[in-house]
Design a protein around this motif. Structure first.
Motif, PDB file in Angstrom:
ATOM      1  N   ALA A  56      47.725 -13.807  51.565  1.00  0.00           N
ATOM      2  CA  ALA A  56      48.004 -14.221  50.189  1.00  0.00           C
ATOM      3  C   ALA A  56      48.297 -12.997  49.334  1.00  0.00           C
ATOM      4  CB  ALA A  56      46.821 -14.995  49.625  1.00  0.00           C
ATOM      5  N   GLY A  57      49.238 -13.147  48.423  1.00  0.00           N
ATOM      6  CA  GLY A  57      49.612 -12.024  47.572  1.00  0.00           C
ATOM      7  C   GLY A  57      50.201 -12.484  46.263  1.00  0.00           C
ATOM      8  N   GLU A  58      50.618 -11.539  45.469  1.00  0.00           N
ATOM      9  CA  GLU A  58      51.259 -11.798  44.178  1.00  0.00           C
ATOM     10  C   GLU A  58      52.430 -10.843  44.022  1.00  0.00           C
ATOM     11  OE1 GLU A  58      48.444 -11.275  41.042  1.00  0.00           O
ATOM     12  OE2 GLU A  58      47.178 -12.929  41.690  1.00  0.00           O
ATOM     13  N   ALA A  59      53.469 -11.300  43.348  1.00  0.00           N
ATOM     14  CA  ALA A  59      54.613 -10.447  43.048  1.00  0.00           C
ATOM     15  C   ALA A  59      55.357 -11.030  41.863  1.00  0.00           C
ATOM     16  CB  ALA A  59      55.535 -10.339  44.257  1.00  0.00           C
ATOM     17  N   ILE A  60      55.905 -10.170  41.055  1.00  0.00           N
ATOM     18  CA  ILE A  60      56.674 -10.602  39.886  1.00  0.00           C
ATOM     19  C   ILE A  60      57.864 -11.430  40.358  1.00  0.00           C
ATOM     20  CG2 ILE A  60      58.128  -9.783  37.984  1.00  0.00           C
ATOM     21  CD1 ILE A  60      56.266  -7.330  37.844  1.00  0.00           C
ATOM     22  N   GLY A  61      58.072 -12.571  39.710  1.00  0.00           N
ATOM     23  CA  GLY A  61      59.194 -13.443  40.030  1.00  0.00           C
ATOM     24  C   GLY A  61      58.886 -14.485  41.080  1.00  0.00           C
ATOM     25  N   PHE A  62      57.669 -14.433  41.655  1.00  0.00           N
ATOM     26  CA  PHE A  62      57.275 -15.403  42.674  1.00  0.00           C
ATOM     27  C   PHE A  62      56.237 -16.367  42.119  1.00  0.00           C
ATOM     28  CE2 PHE A  62      59.062 -12.059  45.269  1.00  0.00           C
ATOM     29  CZ  PHE A  62      59.672 -12.745  46.309  1.00  0.00           C
ATOM     30  N   HIS A  63      56.177 -17.543  42.724  1.00  0.00           N
ATOM     31  CA  HIS A  63      55.246 -18.594  42.322  1.00  0.00           C
ATOM     32  C   HIS A  63      53.811 -18.144  42.589  1.00  0.00           C
ATOM     33  CE1 HIS A  63      53.085 -22.350  42.273  1.00  0.00           C
ATOM     34  NE2 HIS A  63      54.172 -23.017  41.931  1.00  0.00           N
ATOM     35  N   PRO A  64      52.943 -18.195  41.573  1.00  0.00           N
ATOM     36  CA  PRO A  64      51.548 -17.857  41.829  1.00  0.00           C
ATOM     37  C   PRO A  64      50.938 -18.885  42.786  1.00  0.00           C
ATOM     38  CG  PRO A  64      51.939 -18.311  39.483  1.00  0.00           C
ATOM     39  CD  PRO A  64      53.216 -18.562  40.212  1.00  0.00           C
ATOM     40  N   GLY A  65      50.317 -18.437  43.841  1.00  0.00           N
ATOM     41  CA  GLY A  65      49.728 -19.342  44.809  1.00  0.00           C
ATOM     42  C   GLY A  65      50.637 -19.683  45.970  1.00  0.00           C
ATOM     43  N   LYS A  66      51.924 -19.359  45.872  1.00  0.00           N
ATOM     44  CA  LYS A  66      52.863 -19.601  46.965  1.00  0.00           C
ATOM     45  C   LYS A  66      53.616 -18.307  47.264  1.00  0.00           C
ATOM     46  CE  LYS A  66      53.415 -24.497  46.015  1.00  0.00           C
ATOM     47  NZ  LYS A  66      54.343 -25.572  45.695  1.00  0.00           N
ATOM     48  N   THR A  67      52.836 -17.234  47.397  1.00  0.00           N
ATOM     49  CA  THR A  67      53.374 -15.909  47.663  1.00  0.00           C
ATOM     50  C   THR A  67      52.507 -15.244  48.720  1.00  0.00           C
ATOM     51  OG1 THR A  67      54.093 -15.741  45.357  1.00  0.00           O
ATOM     52  CG2 THR A  67      53.991 -13.694  46.601  1.00  0.00           C
ATOM     53  N   ALA A  68      53.138 -14.520  49.626  1.00  0.00           N
ATOM     54  CA  ALA A  68      52.396 -13.817  50.673  1.00  0.00           C
ATOM     55  C   ALA A  68      52.974 -12.427  50.884  1.00  0.00           C
ATOM     56  CB  ALA A  68      52.450 -14.608  51.978  1.00  0.00           C
ATOM     57  N   VAL A  69      52.103 -11.501  51.261  1.00  0.00           N
ATOM     58  CA  VAL A  69      52.502 -10.153  51.638  1.00  0.00           C
ATOM     59  C   VAL A  69      52.635 -10.150  53.159  1.00  0.00           C
ATOM     60  CG1 VAL A  69      51.832  -7.717  51.666  1.00  0.00           C
ATOM     61  CG2 VAL A  69      51.318  -9.133  49.663  1.00  0.00           C
ATOM     62  N   VAL A  70      53.722  -9.585  53.647  1.00  0.00           N
ATOM     63  CA  VAL A  70      53.972  -9.515  55.081  1.00  0.00           C
ATOM     64  C   VAL A  70      53.588  -8.120  55.562  1.00  0.00           C
ATOM     65  CG1 VAL A  70      55.717  -9.739  56.889  1.00  0.00           C
ATOM     66  CG2 VAL A  70      55.882 -11.126  54.818  1.00  0.00           C
ATOM     67  N   CYS A  71      52.773  -8.067  56.620  1.00  0.00           N
ATOM     68  CA  CYS A  71      52.291  -6.798  57.167  1.00  0.00           C
ATOM     69  C   CYS A  71      52.663  -6.693  58.640  1.00  0.00           C
ATOM     70  CB  CYS A  71      50.773  -6.701  57.056  1.00  0.00           C
ATOM     71  SG  CYS A  71      50.129  -7.000  55.419  1.00  0.00           S
ATOM     72  N   VAL A  72      53.057  -5.498  59.058  1.00  0.00           N
ATOM     73  CA  VAL A  72      53.288  -5.202  60.466  1.00  0.00           C
ATOM     74  C   VAL A  72      52.380  -4.034  60.823  1.00  0.00           C
ATOM     75  CG1 VAL A  72      54.956  -4.426  62.200  1.00  0.00           C
ATOM     76  CG2 VAL A  72      55.680  -5.989  60.388  1.00  0.00           C
ATOM     77  N   ASP A  73      51.511  -4.258  61.789  1.00  0.00           N
ATOM     78  CA  ASP A  73      50.533  -3.246  62.210  1.00  0.00           C
ATOM     79  C   ASP A  73      49.744  -2.694  61.018  1.00  0.00           C
ATOM     80  OD1 ASP A  73      51.322  -3.591  64.839  1.00  0.00           O
ATOM     81  OD2 ASP A  73      52.715  -1.895  64.802  1.00  0.00           O
ATOM     82  N   GLY A  74      49.374  -3.581  60.086  1.00  0.00           N
ATOM     83  CA  GLY A  74      48.559  -3.192  58.947  1.00  0.00           C
ATOM     84  C   GLY A  74      49.311  -2.550  57.796  1.00  0.00           C
ATOM     85  N   ILE A  75      50.623  -2.428  57.898  1.00  0.00           N
ATOM     86  CA  ILE A  75      51.443  -1.815  56.844  1.00  0.00           C
ATOM     87  C   ILE A  75      52.206  -2.914  56.119  1.00  0.00           C
ATOM     88  CG2 ILE A  75      53.333  -0.219  56.358  1.00  0.00           C
ATOM     89  CD1 ILE A  75      52.518   1.250  58.963  1.00  0.00           C
ATOM     90  N   ASP A  76      52.089  -2.967  54.789  1.00  0.00           N
ATOM     91  CA  ASP A  76      52.842  -3.939  53.993  1.00  0.00           C
ATOM     92  C   ASP A  76      54.331  -3.614  54.089  1.00  0.00           C
ATOM     93  OD1 ASP A  76      50.313  -4.762  53.292  1.00  0.00           O
ATOM     94  OD2 ASP A  76      50.485  -4.243  51.167  1.00  0.00           O
ATOM     95  N   VAL A  77      55.128  -4.601  54.521  1.00  0.00           N
ATOM     96  CA  VAL A  77      56.563  -4.376  54.667  1.00  0.00           C
ATOM     97  C   VAL A  77      57.405  -5.285  53.783  1.00  0.00           C
ATOM     98  CG1 VAL A  77      56.379  -3.465  57.015  1.00  0.00           C
ATOM     99  CG2 VAL A  77      56.757  -5.912  56.672  1.00  0.00           C
ATOM    100  N   GLY A  78      56.784  -6.283  53.145  1.00  0.00           N
ATOM    101  CA  GLY A  78      57.570  -7.167  52.306  1.00  0.00           C
ATOM    102  C   GLY A  78      56.744  -8.254  51.666  1.00  0.00           C
ATOM    103  N   VAL A  79      57.424  -9.066  50.879  1.00  0.00           N
ATOM    104  CA  VAL A  79      56.806 -10.185  50.178  1.00  0.00           C
ATOM    105  C   VAL A  79      57.674 -11.412  50.416  1.00  0.00           C
ATOM    106  CG1 VAL A  79      56.175 -11.097  47.908  1.00  0.00           C
ATOM    107  CG2 VAL A  79      55.867  -8.672  48.390  1.00  0.00           C
ATOM    108  N   ILE A  80      57.028 -12.542  50.668  1.00  0.00           N
ATOM    109  CA  ILE A  80      57.745 -13.813  50.774  1.00  0.00           C
ATOM    110  C   ILE A  80      57.099 -14.800  49.820  1.00  0.00           C
ATOM    111  CG2 ILE A  80      58.489 -13.501  53.160  1.00  0.00           C
ATOM    112  CD1 ILE A  80      56.223 -15.444  53.970  1.00  0.00           C
TER     113      ILE A  80
END
Length: 186
Positions: free
Chosen positions: A148-172
């Motif tokens: 679960a995550g937050e980002a400007i321009g994304f729906h609160p509660g329907k946002t996730a941070v994507v991690c590869v091997d523990g490193i944040d690589v993006g937001v969906i």
């Protein structure tokens, strides 16, 4: 005048980034997404935006900081048709006196709500699944996690941070309802 082809000396140009972009584009196309190209120049920018010194028009004064506005405009123009699109392009931001340019990927789709309860969103789950498939295709058998995550321009509660091997690589996530309303998106 003779029609001679000029000789081009051999040179070492790293093509790793180019090859990776091609792999990403093919993987997204296999998932049903269409590649688009949007403007690198935008009308608005914040404090970190890079302003063009001599813009041709006022509505193209700043270099883009994100691919999201172009994708949203594309989805709005295609509405009410459902579209799946992606863009691989450069984004820019000012870091003190320097300009940072980096390659970025943005992808998504437009979709009607499927009459689901508010707590369930199958479109978000589809996007999450597509993202995980893309990362597994590109990164191989690495540890891909979304949290679960937050980002400007994304729906609160329907946002996730994507991690590869523990490193944040993006937001969906789903686009913020205020943005969808202002662009008349579905």
């Amino acid at each position: 005048i003779p029609a001679d082809v000029p000789s081009v000396p051999a040179h070492d140009i790293a093509s790793t980034a180019f090859l990776l972009e091609g792999r990403i584009a093919r993987a997204l196309a296999a998932l049903g997404y269409r590649e688009i190209v949007t403007h690198s120049l935008r009308a608005l920018g914040d404090a970190a935006a890079v302003e063009v010194r001599n813009p041709l028009t006022e509505d193209r004064r700043y270099l883009r900081e994100s691919l999201a506005p172009g994708l949203i405009e594309y989805f709005a123009a295609a509405s009410p048709q459902t579209v799946h699109a992606f863009e691989i392009g450069d984004v820019f931001k000012r870091e003190h006196d320097d300009v940072e340019e980096r390659s970025a990927l943005g992808f998504g789709f437009s979709a009607e709500r499927a009459g689901e309860p508010p707590w369930r969103d199958s479109s978000f789950l589809r996007l999450k699944g597509d993202c995980e498939r893309l990362l597994r295709e590109i990164a191989g058998p690495r540890n891909v996690v979304t949290r679960a995550g937050e980002a400007i321009g994304f729906h609160p509660g329907k946002t996730a941070v994507v991690c590869v091997d523990g490193i944040d690589v993006g937001v969906i996530g789903c686009v913020d309802p205020r943005v969808t309303k202002s662009h008349d998106l579905r």
